[in-house]
Scaffold this active site. Structure first.
Site, short mmCIF file in Angstrom:
data_model
loop_
_atom_site.label_atom_id
_atom_site.label_comp_id
_atom_site.label_asym_id
_atom_site.label_seq_id
_atom_site.Cartn_x
_atom_site.Cartn_y
_atom_site.Cartn_z
N HIS A 161 -0.58 -5.77 -4.94
CA HIS A 161 -0.86 -4.40 -4.57
C HIS A 161 0.40 -3.58 -4.80
O HIS A 161 1.45 -4.10 -5.20
CB HIS A 161 -1.32 -4.31 -3.11
CG HIS A 161 -2.75 -4.71 -2.91
ND1 HIS A 161 -3.80 -3.98 -3.42
CD2 HIS A 161 -3.30 -5.78 -2.27
CE1 HIS A 161 -4.94 -4.56 -3.09
NE2 HIS A 161 -4.67 -5.66 -2.41
N ASP A 164 0.50 2.21 -8.22
CA ASP A 164 -0.89 2.50 -8.55
C ASP A 164 -1.03 3.80 -9.34
O ASP A 164 -1.79 3.87 -10.32
CB ASP A 164 -1.71 2.64 -7.27
CG ASP A 164 -1.96 1.31 -6.58
OD1 ASP A 164 -1.68 0.26 -7.18
OD2 ASP A 164 -2.43 1.32 -5.43
#
Length: 387
Positions: free
Chosen positions: A138, A168
């Site tokens: 992540h 991200d």
């Protein structure tokens, strides 16, 4: 009125959660026909993601102007549907682990064999090769591997976790867009598409310019909070006010620093803008002692009249109402939910919400009819739960 810049571009979006859908949101806002392809089970997990803030989740914020098709790619019938759509598409975006789309039969090699102009973008944490290619991750993991997380935070403190998904969004969204748009331009000129391999870790790593400068010059990165733009310079930092708020001081140029010193009544500090180490820390403490004498509102009134790169640190709800951001039209309300508008203003391209975020499979029949599927074929696919 001129057509939107990406009108006529068709995108098949297989991604879920945040990075890929935000990339395809920009493509959709620019006029591309983005078809969000979700499996017939859970679909995009973001639909049910719990934010802890009430009924609104981020799925609504990043999926406007898209159409939704539910499709089971584990069935041969689902793969056949995808390949028919891919034959007429311009862009495919996926974010599975490396090799998954090939096992499903919808990878770049399979698609490009029937559509040589396809631009096929894969967004992953670590890229399509290398020893970490199969690893899960992540945003925080990508920041950790890139060396950036170690640089974020205050001197002597632990690494800070930013409430902004740098890996991200910088990596999975914006870096992917650069590659996709470049490949679209080339495909239009040459008739041949490209495979775009985006690693979110690579993207963060490739933008850590100041730590690299330190390594090149000193042989090592400076400790957290001590580099020139992370707390090392007194002329660039965050200073508390008397009521617990903060001001951002970005007076890097001599003229701005000197004007700041005049404004706060400390002309004696004019020679001290670029001191570092213990002397820089001493000057930061001097500035802290000045700023803490007045409230946030008082300093706001002072610096509204002085152009020296000293600004209030707004709370986010204050940013939503900020006069500059309001004047730029950066917030729009869709179905009662506030959202951001595109951060680029392109001439003769007024922003338009053509569709709110779609329900799962909302446009399945329309998309298939456009692709030449008959009513009987669509009914058959539905009976087999392929759509």
């Amino acid at each position: 009125m001129r057509s939107l810049p990406l009108a006529g571009i068709r995108v098949l979006d297989l991604t879920r959660l945040l990075p890929g859908p935000l990339a395809s949101l920009h493509l959709a806002d620019l006029g591309a026909d983005v078809i969000k392809i979700e499996d017939t089970g859970a679909g995009d997990y973001a639909r049910d993601a719990k934010s802890g803030y009430g009924d609104v989740n981020y799925f609504q914020l990043i999926n406007r102007n898209k159409r939704s098709l539910r499709l089971d790619l584990k069935q041969a019938a689902g793969v056949e549907v995808f390949m028919r759509l891919a034959g007429d598409a311009d862009v495919i975006i996926e974010s599975f682990r490396p090799g998954v789309v090939d096992k499903l039969g919808v990878g770049y090699k399979a698609v490009s064999s029937i559509n040589p102009k396809i631009v096929y973008c894969a967004i992953t944490g670590y890229g399509q090769d290398g020893p970490y290619r199969e690893r899960a991750g992540h945003d925080l993991n990508y920041l950790g591997y890139s060396g950036l997380l170690d640089q974020i935070g205050t001197q002597g403190g632990t690494p800070a976790m930013p409430n902004f998904q740098i890996g991200d969004l910088l990596g999975g969204s914006l870096t992917a867009l650069v590659g996709i748009l470049a490949a679209i331009v080339d495909a239009r000129a040459s008739g041949h598409g490209r495979y775009v391999d985006v690693s979110m870790t690579d993207a963060v790593f490739a933008h850590t310019l100041f730590p690299l400068l330190a390594v090149l010059g000193l042989g090592h990165a400076l400790p957290r909070g001590e580099d020139v733009l992370s707390g090392g310079l007194p002329c660039y930092g965050v200073y508390p006010t008397s009521d617990g708020r903060h001001f951002a001081v970005g007076a890097l140029e001599p003229k701005f620093w000197q004007l700041l010193c005049e404004t706060i009544g400390r002309p004696d500090l004019k020679p001290c803008a670029y001191l570092m180490g213990s002397e820089g820390l001493r000057i930061r403490r001097e500035l802290e002692a000045v700023f803490v004498q007045r409230s946030f509102a008082e300093w706001t009134a002072v610096f509204d009249k002085v152009d020296c790169c000293v600004t209030p640190v707004l709370r986010f709800e204050e940013s939503l109402a900020n006069e500059q951001l309001q004047a730029r039209g950066m917030v729009v309300e869709i179905d009662g939910v506030k959202q951001f508008t595109p951060p680029y203003k392109i001439s003769e391209m007024p922003f338009e919400v053509r569709m709110p975020a779609p329900a799962a499979g909302e446009h399945s029949d329309d998309i298939l009819r456009e692709a030449g599927f008959s009513a009987d074929e669509i009914a058959s696919l539905r009976s087999r739960k392929a759509i």
